[in-house]
Enzyme design. Sequence first.
Site, PDB file in Angstrom:
ATOM      1  N   ASP A  65      -7.959 -13.398  -6.050  1.00  0.00           N
ATOM      2  CA  ASP A  65      -7.982 -12.214  -5.190  1.00  0.00           C
ATOM      3  C   ASP A  65      -7.225 -12.584  -3.917  1.00  0.00           C
ATOM      4  OD1 ASP A  65      -8.495 -10.209  -3.382  1.00  0.00           O
ATOM      5  OD2 ASP A  65     -10.609  -9.995  -3.925  1.00  0.00           O
ATOM      6  N   TYR A 153      -2.137   3.845   3.431  1.00  0.00           N
ATOM      7  CA  TYR A 153      -1.177   3.179   2.536  1.00  0.00           C
ATOM      8  C   TYR A 153       0.215   3.186   3.172  1.00  0.00           C
ATOM      9  CZ  TYR A 153       1.380   2.411  -1.896  1.00  0.00           C
ATOM     10  OH  TYR A 153       2.193   1.935  -2.886  1.00  0.00           O
ATOM     11  N   ALA A 155       0.929   3.251   6.321  1.00  0.00           N
ATOM     12  CA  ALA A 155       0.932   2.290   7.436  1.00  0.00           C
ATOM     13  C   ALA A 155       1.130   0.870   6.918  1.00  0.00           C
ATOM     14  CB  ALA A 155      -0.378   2.393   8.213  1.00  0.00           C
ATOM     15  N   ALA A 156       0.428   0.551   5.832  1.00  0.00           N
ATOM     16  CA  ALA A 156       0.543  -0.804   5.269  1.00  0.00           C
ATOM     17  C   ALA A 156       1.963  -1.064   4.772  1.00  0.00           C
ATOM     18  CB  ALA A 156      -0.456  -0.980   4.126  1.00  0.00           C
ATOM     19  N   LYS A 157       2.536  -0.093   4.079  1.00  0.00           N
ATOM     20  CA  LYS A 157       3.869  -0.314   3.490  1.00  0.00           C
ATOM     21  C   LYS A 157       4.956  -0.303   4.564  1.00  0.00           C
ATOM     22  CE  LYS A 157       2.627  -0.812  -0.823  1.00  0.00           C
ATOM     23  NZ  LYS A 157       2.789  -2.106  -1.513  1.00  0.00           N
TER      24      LYS A 157
END
Length: 248
Positions: A65, A153, A155-157
């Site tokens: 993980d 999502y 924001a993360a990418k």
Amino acid sequence: MTHGPQRSRVPDGAPALVTGASSGIGEAIARRLAGRASPLVVTGRDPGRLDAVAGATGAHGVVADLTTTAGRAAVVAACGAHGVGLVVHAAGVGAAGPFSGVDPDTVDAVLAADLVAPVQLTRALWPDVVRARGHVVFVASIAALGVAGEATYSAAKAGLRTFADALRLEEPDVGVTTVLPGVVDTPFLARRGYDRSVPRPVSADRVAAATLRAVERGRAEVFVPRWLQVASVVQGAAPAVFRWASPS
Ligand SMILES: NC(=O)c1ccc[n+]([C@@H]2O[C@H](COP(=O)([O-])OP(=O)(O)OC[C@H]3O[C@@H](n4cnc5c(N)ncnc54)[C@H](OP(=O)(O)O)[C@@H]3O)[C@@H](O)[C@H]2O)c1
């Protein structure tokens, strides 16, 4: 931001790591790297699916993980003896739905898997990659431009895309490629409750082929399908048109 071509630095036979290799895009990339990377290390969480991919590609599978320090350490240790010339960060999770209804655990989980994990894993492997004058691939998403219903999502990418831009400026001897797919036909969509048919889904293997071509040609960014790049150009040149044309 405009990007010129980078010099390709990863010869066939270099050691490679693919995350998210137990499914979808990462699996397709691992299958295309079979016999071209030595050794090939693949990682994912599901032992059965990862074993199948490792068996089919002759890779060394590491169940981990990547949102945990121990999981990332296990992957780094598996690469350790040989170093690593090519790192493909394909692991990721999505989250669909209005931001007003998102729960805090989902925010943490998406940022942990899609941003913190690839940044931390890159940090741990960076000395090896620099020494090898290697190449790092980040599988981001068209959501890096900002997509309604996928705020966390996105924001993360977007963070991942900008991280890649910064690394590219900082270390010209390392190739850095960001992949921005639209909708891809993988289990990802069903797992996170996405209902997306626009743009039309492409196959994971098409993304894999475009990714490895971009590495060979030293491309900084690749949109899949390629026409999606228009969205990025429009966003920069005419933000109001981009907002008008974006699905809500
Ligand atoms: N499918 C799309 O439409 C689409 C579009 C644009 C971008 N992307 C991006 O493409 C990448 C690959 O997605 P996909 O479509 O191939 O999805 P997928 O089929 O669901 O595969 C996701 C992979 O990531 C792994 N993963 C997820 N969380 C992890 C964690 N905490 N630690 C380690 N591994 C983890 C999964 O492992 P297990 O299955 O073993 O748990 C799996 O191997 C993702 O970064 C995604 O954001 C997908």
